[in-house]
Design an enzyme around this catalytic site. Structure first.
Site: not given
Length: 403
Positions: A15, A45
């Site tokens: 992340d 993503h």
């Protein structure tokens, strides 16, 4: 002859803004092919297009909005059931990425998902933070040749027999090894449903209609390579904090192996980090706090959910960051040159005087100077910093120097 590839690697627990960095690289690279070098559908993503369209990429490379093709390497775990949903979502946005896969890429079955979810449910409050999509269980099953299933096997005339064997022979053995004596009712019903295999075979057939088989060794014929890693260095199966790791190598290791096959001689790697630290699930998070001083966290992708819980937070620890990247860069490279730089993201979420940890001490940084300070502490040149979720919010800096 020098054949170069670019790469984006998460420096911590995932992340970190890898999708944004891949999108930026793809937009600047003519004829790019984004290569998924590890992980599977559990990746998430996020890319926000210049026109405002937003997509969380699970299978497809994060350069798809920029017109890049996608390649699943031999280290990527394909999930036909979920890939079709993602392709449909991208189709609705007018995005139709060309997609290929190495024939050796492992394939997730519905039975891997069932085992994964049963295990996480059995752990109760001690869940590891799995997404419940069967990634780790696919890796485990593929260690047994008689139960292994890769992309090339989807053409087998005896595919149905192989799936029946996985259901009837592998699942009971695996559940017993995990100490699971009974499945929750919903999972038990899915396991017993005779249509489960037929639906999966239909998904596999549709998957093969959209994905071209292409070996990693011929990768450079597909285009200019951009490796896209999943998760982060501190979740690496070999160097992360076991057992709270992913079942893959999250940094350079797989990229180097693929490059050796494909004839790539140089990798230009961008290590990405937020200006603070996040983590899902259980496991060590140094300096964890309920609220980050000087940071207004904005992360719609990682909303609290049943499988991973709430996103955990900590100030960025520059020592931890430095050690993680140095360890990855110390890998044996087999003659492949590696240049490395740093990207710092989410700076738009930082107030004046936000806090990082440096040599066990809290330090306040000015967001406008923070990226340069962080890169200096890590010992890598700063190649990018982001001040928002879109490609246009990324400020490019100097080219990465040789590591």
């Amino acid at each position: 002859m020098t054949i170069e590839a670019q790469a984006v690697i998460g420096a911590l627990y995932g992340d970190e803004g890898k999708g944004l960095m891949v999108d930026r690289l793809a937009a600047a690279t003519s004829g790019a092919v984004v290569v998924r070098s590890n992980g599977g559908a559990q990746a998430g993503h996020t890319v926000v297009g210049e026109a405002g369209a937003r997509h969380v990429f699970h299978h497809l490379g994060s350069g798809s909005f920029a017109g890049a093709a996608t390649h699943f390497s031999r280290f990527f775990v394909a999930h036909p059931m979920l890939l079709l949903d993602e392709l449909a979502a991208l189709d609705a946005l007018g995005v139709k990425p060309e997609t290929s896969s190495d024939p050796r890429a492992p394939v997730t079955t519905p039975f891997d998902v069932i085992i994964n979810q049963a295990l996480e449910l059995a752990r109760g409050g001690a869940r590891h933070g799995s997404c419940g999509l069967g990634f780790g269980e696919t890796i485990e099953r593929n260690l047994r040749p008689e139960f292994a299933l890769s992309t090339k096997d989807l053409f087998r005339p005896d595919l149905q027999d192989r799936l029946v064997s996985i259901r009837d022979a592998w699942v009971p053995v695996r559940l017993a090894a995990l100490g699971i004596t009974a499945l929750p009712a919903e999972l038990a019903a899915a396991l017993a449903d005779e249509t489960t295999i037929a639906r999966f075979q239909a998904d596999c057939a549709a998957y093969l209609d959209r994905v071209t088989l292409w070996p990693d060794r011929r990768l450079c014929e597909r285009g200019a390579v951009i490796f896209e890693a999943a998760q982060g260095l501190l979740l690496d199966q070999d160097s992360g904090g076991f057992p709270h790791v992913t079942r893959s190598k999250t940094g350079l290791a797989n990229m180097l192996a693929i490059s050796a096959e494909a004839g790539i001689t140089e990798i230009n790697a961008t290590y990405a980090t937020r200006c603070y630290t996040t983590r899902h699930g259980t496991g060590l998070l140094k300096g964890e706090v309920p609220v980050l001083p000087g940071i207004k966290v904005a992360d719609p992708t990682n909303a609290p959910n049943e499988w991973q819980g709430t996103l955990r937070l900590a100030p960025l620890d520059l020592g931890v960051l430095c050690e993680a990247i140095a360890r990855d860069l110390a890998l044996e490279r087999g003659g492949i040159a590696v240049k490395a730089g740093l990207a710092v993201t989410c700076l738009d979420q930082a107030d004046d005087g936000f806090v990082v940890a440096d040599r066990e001490e809290a330090m306040q940084l000015d967001p406008t100077k923070a990226a340069a300070h962080i890169s200096d502490r890590v010992g890598l040149p700063l190649c990018a910093e982001s001040w928002g979720p879109r490609r246009g919010d990324v400020r490019l800096c100097m080219d990465a120097a040789a590591a």
